[in-house]
Motif scaffolding. Structure first.
Motif, short mmCIF file in Angstrom:
data_model
loop_
_atom_site.label_atom_id
_atom_site.label_comp_id
_atom_site.label_asym_id
_atom_site.label_seq_id
_atom_site.Cartn_x
_atom_site.Cartn_y
_atom_site.Cartn_z
N LEU A 104 10.14 16.53 0.88
CA LEU A 104 9.36 16.31 2.06
C LEU A 104 9.45 14.70 2.32
CD1 LEU A 104 5.93 18.28 1.98
CD2 LEU A 104 7.89 18.33 3.68
N ILE A 105 9.53 13.95 1.31
CA ILE A 105 9.31 12.45 1.45
C ILE A 105 10.40 12.01 2.28
CG2 ILE A 105 9.66 10.39 0.17
CD1 ILE A 105 7.15 11.63 -0.78
N PRO A 106 11.63 12.13 2.28
CA PRO A 106 12.60 11.74 3.42
C PRO A 106 12.53 12.37 4.84
CG PRO A 106 13.92 12.96 2.00
CD PRO A 106 12.63 12.99 1.26
N ARG A 107 11.85 13.65 4.75
CA ARG A 107 12.19 14.70 5.92
C ARG A 107 10.97 14.48 6.89
NH1 ARG A 107 13.34 18.98 2.55
NH2 ARG A 107 11.27 20.12 3.16
N GLN A 108 9.78 13.92 6.32
CA GLN A 108 8.62 14.22 7.26
C GLN A 108 7.83 12.82 7.01
OE1 GLN A 108 6.17 17.87 6.54
NE2 GLN A 108 4.40 16.54 6.25
N THR A 109 7.20 12.32 8.14
CA THR A 109 6.34 11.29 8.19
C THR A 109 4.90 11.51 8.16
OG1 THR A 109 6.57 11.14 10.92
CG2 THR A 109 8.08 9.72 9.52
N GLY A 110 4.51 12.18 9.26
CA GLY A 110 2.87 12.35 9.46
C GLY A 110 2.54 14.03 8.65
N ILE A 111 1.40 14.06 8.66
CA ILE A 111 0.95 15.32 7.93
C ILE A 111 1.09 16.70 8.65
CG2 ILE A 111 -1.35 16.22 6.66
CD1 ILE A 111 -2.30 13.24 6.26
N VAL A 112 1.53 17.49 7.87
CA VAL A 112 1.76 18.89 8.14
C VAL A 112 0.77 19.94 7.38
CG1 VAL A 112 3.16 20.85 9.09
CG2 VAL A 112 3.69 18.66 9.49
N HIS A 168 13.36 12.30 -16.45
CA HIS A 168 11.87 13.01 -16.12
C HIS A 168 11.68 13.07 -14.37
CE1 HIS A 168 10.80 12.44 -20.07
NE2 HIS A 168 10.27 11.14 -20.13
N ARG A 169 12.41 12.31 -13.81
CA ARG A 169 12.21 12.49 -12.29
C ARG A 169 12.98 13.87 -11.76
NH1 ARG A 169 14.12 9.58 -8.36
NH2 ARG A 169 12.36 9.50 -7.10
N ARG A 170 12.18 14.55 -10.84
CA ARG A 170 12.68 15.91 -10.35
C ARG A 170 12.98 15.80 -8.86
NH1 ARG A 170 14.39 16.11 -14.52
NH2 ARG A 170 13.87 17.40 -16.46
N ILE A 171 14.06 15.14 -8.60
CA ILE A 171 14.21 14.89 -7.01
C ILE A 171 14.31 16.19 -6.12
CG2 ILE A 171 15.03 12.62 -7.43
CD1 ILE A 171 18.18 13.73 -7.08
N ARG A 198 0.56 -1.23 -0.04
CA ARG A 198 -0.04 0.06 0.09
C ARG A 198 0.80 1.39 0.19
NH1 ARG A 198 -4.98 -2.42 1.15
NH2 ARG A 198 -4.99 -4.18 2.67
N TRP A 199 2.19 1.23 0.13
CA TRP A 199 3.07 2.55 0.31
C TRP A 199 3.89 2.59 -0.85
CZ3 TRP A 199 2.42 5.16 4.70
CH2 TRP A 199 1.46 4.73 5.80
N PRO A 200 3.49 3.60 -1.88
CA PRO A 200 4.35 3.66 -3.22
C PRO A 200 5.77 3.83 -2.78
CG PRO A 200 3.01 5.67 -2.49
CD PRO A 200 2.47 4.51 -1.19
N GLU A 201 6.14 4.47 -1.53
CA GLU A 201 7.75 4.55 -1.63
C GLU A 201 8.33 3.06 -1.81
OE1 GLU A 201 5.66 7.51 1.43
OE2 GLU A 201 5.46 5.51 0.44
N ALA A 202 7.83 2.14 -1.15
CA ALA A 202 8.33 0.93 -1.27
C ALA A 202 8.64 0.31 -2.76
CB ALA A 202 7.55 -0.12 -0.43
N TRP A 203 7.74 0.58 -3.43
CA TRP A 203 7.74 0.22 -4.99
C TRP A 203 9.01 1.12 -5.61
CZ3 TRP A 203 4.43 -3.48 -7.23
CH2 TRP A 203 3.29 -4.11 -6.70
N ARG A 204 8.72 2.35 -5.43
CA ARG A 204 9.68 3.23 -5.86
C ARG A 204 11.07 2.85 -5.75
NH1 ARG A 204 8.48 7.37 -9.31
NH2 ARG A 204 7.01 5.68 -9.82
N VAL A 205 11.44 2.61 -4.36
CA VAL A 205 12.71 2.50 -4.06
C VAL A 205 13.27 1.08 -4.94
CG1 VAL A 205 14.34 1.54 -2.45
CG2 VAL A 205 12.89 3.18 -1.83
N TYR A 206 12.29 0.11 -5.06
CA TYR A 206 12.86 -1.08 -5.74
C TYR A 206 12.90 -0.73 -7.29
CZ TYR A 206 11.99 -4.75 -2.43
OH TYR A 206 12.35 -5.44 -1.33
N ALA A 207 11.89 0.29 -7.88
CA ALA A 207 11.99 0.52 -9.26
C ALA A 207 13.24 1.18 -9.66
CB ALA A 207 10.86 1.48 -9.61
N LEU A 208 13.87 1.97 -8.60
CA LEU A 208 15.04 2.77 -8.87
C LEU A 208 16.36 2.06 -8.94
CD1 LEU A 208 14.27 5.93 -6.37
CD2 LEU A 208 14.88 5.94 -8.84
N GLN A 209 16.02 0.74 -8.69
CA GLN A 209 17.33 -0.59 -8.65
C GLN A 209 17.07 -1.39 -9.94
OE1 GLN A 209 18.12 -2.08 -4.42
NE2 GLN A 209 16.36 -1.10 -4.14
#
Length: 346
Positions: A333-341, A325-328, A200-211
């Motif tokens: 916010l992705i690596p800096r923040q966990t909850g919603i602000v 195409h990626r614009r890192i 359910r967490w897109p970050e997990a898929w994307r980390v794999y995709a970057l490999q």
């Protein structure tokens, strides 16, 4: 160049709390034999495939709890499970298997491994990162609990992609590639493992995709009616099951497409102890997000498809060409923040 292989999700139906592991392992071996008859090269078994989904129970006895875990450094030598790995080796079939792991230090993890038949050993291990549920049971005695946070620690191995040898003939390797030659999409298959809620967490898929992952595998135990856990609006058990199946398929199809990879999901499903409902929905999905094969039952079932890893190239090199195409610089916010602000009120 075609890089085809035959893969399968080995869905496993109801397992009661008192069902012996040896009995379950025999069911897994039966599915493995069916896979061998269909020339399957990789079989994906579910999350916590050897027992009932025990985190729904509150255990006060450590000894009773530990019966659900596999102990020791090498699960392939576990007395209850060794026969499964031996069968995989004899049939030349790679398997991924989910189980509850107790480390020598006493830490519990929700774990899965990839066993390579050609190597005769585990070539990769993954521990579930996104643990759902609660540490304490709900006050409502009728609630269905999910106590993974009580029995497991978050995985500490990250999302590490790996190559699986022996699955694709004539795969490029270090000795066959000339210096400077592109190897993208030419080597042994690149795989990644997840478990259940990780999907359910897109970050997990994307980390794999970057490999460069070409195939993601995962097992799951997903409740058909978990109103207390999800805080969902009141609905009938039938509606809740339909919603759970919809979301399960949604995340698999969407993330397979957005990361240009195949995926295999394998369910532990059915009605455990006559009261705990787990959804089925095991599926094999293409890099374009299409369901290639899916379960038709809520019991033990082998879901098989032939896949061509070459079909990942269009998405990786055109639609989602990350390098172009990626614009890192905009994703801070992705690596800096966990909850919603939220932004300040107007």
């Amino acid at each position: 160049m075609a890089r085809t292989l035959i893969v399968a999700a080995a869905q496993v139906g109801a397992i009661n709390k008192d069902t012996p592991k040896q009995e379950v392992v025999q069911r897994l071996i039966k599915l493995l034999h069916e896979a061998a008859s269909k020339k399957v090269q990789l079989v994906v078994f579910p999350e916590i495939a050897l027992t009932t989904f025990f985190p729904r129970y509150l255990f006060t006895s450590q000894e009773e709890l530990d019966e659900f875990f596999e102990h020791g450094e090498d699960v392939t030598q576990s007395p209850d499970v060794k026969s499964l790995f031996d069968e995989a080796k004899s049939h030349g079939i790679d398997i991924t298997l989910g189980y509850a792991e107790r480390t020598p230090e006493g830490t519990g993890y929700n774990t899965c491994v990839h066993y390579s038949a050609s190597e005769g050993k585990v070539i990769s291990k993954y521990r579930k990162v996104h643990l759902p549920g609660t540490k304490e049971p709900f006050e409502d005695p009728e609630a269905i609990n999910q106590l993974e946070k009580r029995y497991f620690e978050p995985g500490n191995l990250g999302f590490q992609a790996y190559r699986a040898p022996g699955l694709v003939p004539d795969a490029a390797n270090k000795t066959s590639v000339k210096e400077g030659q592109s190897t993208a999409g030419k080597g042994d298959p690149i795989l990644g493992m997840m478990i259940c809620n990780d999907r359910r967490w897109p970050e997990a898929w994307r980390v794999y995709a970057l490999q460069g992952v070409e195939l993601i595998t995962y097992g799951f135990n997903t409740g058909g009616n978990m109103a207390h856990l999800w805080g969902s609006k009141p609905m009938s058990p039938e509606e809740a099951t339909r919603e759970a199946l919809f979301h399960s398929k949604l995340v698999q199809q969407a993330n397979s497409y957005m990361n240009a990879c195949f995926s295999i999901s394998s369910a532990r499903c059915g009605l455990d102890d006559g009261k705990y409902d787990l959804i089925a929905g095991s599926a094999i999905v293409s890099p374009e997000g299409h369901v290639m094969a899916e379960a038709k039952t809520t019991g033990d079932e082998l879901v098989v498809a032939e896949i061509d890893l070459e079909n990942c190239r269009q998405g990786k090199e055109k639609t989602f060409d990350f390098a172009r195409h990626r614009r890192i610089e905009t994703y801070g916010l992705i690596p800096r923040q966990t909850g919603i602000v939220e932004p300040e009120l107007l």
